[in-house]
Scaffold this motif. Structure first.
Motif, PDB file in Angstrom:
ATOM      1  N   ASP A 171      -7.179  10.332  18.211  1.00 29.18           N
ATOM      2  CA  ASP A 171      -6.805  12.217  18.643  1.00 29.18           C
ATOM      3  C   ASP A 171      -5.403  12.405  17.679  1.00 29.18           C
ATOM      4  N   ASP A 187       0.830  10.137  15.012  1.00 34.56           N
ATOM      5  CA  ASP A 187       1.440   8.186  15.056  1.00 34.56           C
ATOM      6  C   ASP A 187      -0.293   7.211  14.667  1.00 34.56           C
ATOM      7  N   ASP A 188      -1.756   8.548  15.561  1.00 35.00           N
ATOM      8  CA  ASP A 188      -2.286   7.853  14.993  1.00 35.00           C
ATOM      9  C   ASP A 188      -2.707   8.063  13.324  1.00 35.00           C
ATOM     10  N   ASN A 229      -4.113  14.646  22.624  1.00 38.86           N
ATOM     11  CA  ASN A 229      -2.936  14.865  22.299  1.00 38.86           C
ATOM     12  C   ASN A 229      -3.356  17.025  21.771  1.00 38.86           C
ATOM     13  N   LEU A 265      -6.837   4.877  20.283  1.00 36.90           N
ATOM     14  CA  LEU A 265      -5.797   5.407  20.220  1.00 36.90           C
ATOM     15  C   LEU A 265      -6.084   6.567  20.992  1.00 36.90           C
ATOM     16  N   GLY A 266      -6.728   7.055  21.193  1.00 34.94           N
ATOM     17  CA  GLY A 266      -6.152   8.335  22.239  1.00 34.94           C
ATOM     18  C   GLY A 266      -7.221   8.331  24.025  1.00 34.94           C
ATOM     19  N   ASN A 306      -2.128   9.113  27.204  1.00 33.02           N
ATOM     20  CA  ASN A 306      -3.166   8.246  26.866  1.00 33.02           C
ATOM     21  C   ASN A 306      -4.202   8.489  29.015  1.00 33.02           C
ATOM     22  N   ASP A 346       0.517   4.252  18.583  1.00 36.71           N
ATOM     23  CA  ASP A 346      -1.125   3.696  17.988  1.00 36.71           C
ATOM     24  C   ASP A 346      -1.501   2.928  16.587  1.00 36.71           C
TER      25      ASP A 346
HETATM   26 CA    CA Z   1      -2.942   9.013  19.954  1.00 36.83          CA
END
Ligand code: CA
Ligand code: BDR
Length: 313
Positions: A11, A15-16, A41, A127-128, A170, A244
């Motif tokens: 998302d 950082d993703d 996010n 990552l989300g 998350n 992430d």
């Molecule tokens: Ca994320």
């Protein structure tokens, strides 16, 4: 050893974005089969666009980016513009990507990929919020046994919450999805705030990205200049936590990380502690371990790896 096949479910989020860049800069270890975007996010329309922006910045417009779920399984979406800015990727000058969005829905891509690849050969990297993964498992339970491992960013225990006093973002956004994924029977490694809050973007580390003198280096430094202000103000820390990228770094250099196999349960009903990840760190219950809960990392080694790999793009 051949590169590990992964799907990044994401998302973006600054950082993703760095996590995606780390994967793209590490072809010897990582074979990125595709990216699935999820609402988190910021809404899905922005996360799928941001994922394509990142691929273009990395010079990799051929990467398949699929749009997945636009809302959690059973709840309205909660977003985090207060951390990531209105675009989700505030900091650098953004643009409309020219690479197309893949036609297939992200959940179908996850299902079809796991069915097409040899069983036990694909790692999922969420990552989300875990919406896309849980939706795929609900729709196609036959794929669950085919997943090699899930390495995810989410949760918190000793570090407590960041979106509520008890919950990490998350997991909080889609707690039902998180609880289902943790109990699917797939080997799970979690990167909670306990470890990601030790991966701080100090000035020297951000300048090392800028000093790469490349488009990727400048873009990353500009994203992190914006991203760190929230946590610096909140925690008084030296920089922002690069949550992430810990997931991808773990796949490349697991020896940088340490943790403990424990039972983790997600609170799905209490209004006070919704989304809390209750980790039985001291083994005081007889609930079976279902996750490797990471608690520490070699931060200098982590940033050295990031800088080295982003330099390749
Ligand atoms: Ca994320
Ligand atoms: C997580 O939430 C998002 O804001 C970040 O991208 C990260 O995945 C940290 O709680």
């Amino acid at each position: 050893m051949s590169a590990r096949k992964i799907i990044i479910d994401t998302d973006p989020g600054q950082d993703d974005a760095v996590a995606i860049l780390l994967a793209l800069g590490s072809p010897e270890e990582i074979d990125l089969l595709g990216i699935t975007a999820v609402a988190g996010n910021v809404p899905l329309a922005l996360t799928q666009k941001n994922a394509r922006i990142i691929c273009e910045v990395a010079g990799r417009p051929e990467v398949k980016v699929h749009a997945g779920c636009d809302a959690p399984l059973e709840r309205p979406l909660v977003t985090a513009e207060h951390v990531h800015g209105g675009s989700g990727l505030d900091g650098p000058e953004l643009f409309d990507p020219s690479m197309p969005l893949a036609e297939q829905h992200g959940v179908d891509f996850i299902i079809d990929t796991l069915r097409a690849e040899p069983s036990g050969s694909v790692t999922l990297c969420p990552l989300g919020p875990l919406t896309n993964i849980a939706a795929a498992f609900r729709r196609a339970p036959d794929i669950i046994d085919r997943v090699q491992e899930i390495v995810l960013m989410g949760g918190a225990y000793f570090e407590v919450g960041n979106i509520t006093p008890a919950a990490e973002f998350n997991i909080y956004v889609d707690p039902e999805a998180a609880q289902e994924v943790l109990h699917a029977g797939v080997p799970v490694t979690m990167m909670p705030l306990d470890v990601t809050h030790k991966a701080l973007t100090t000035r020297a580390r951000v300048e090392a990205f800028r000093n790469l003198g490349s488009r990727v280096g400048n873009f990353t430094a500009e994203m992190l200049d914006f991203f760190e202000r929230f946590d610096v103000e909140k925690y008084g820390s030296e920089g922002g936590p690069l949550h992430d990228p810990c997931v991808i770094a773990y796949l490349i250099r697991p020896e940088l990380f340490s943790g403990r196999r424990v039972n983790v349960e997600v609170e799905v009903s209490s209004p006070l502690t919704l989304g809390m990840t209750v980790a039985d760190w001291w083994g005081v219950t007889d609930r079976p371990a279902n996750a490797l809960f990471i608690g520490d990392l070699d931060a200098d080694g982590f940033f050295a790896l990031l800088t080295e790999r982003l330099a390749r793009l």
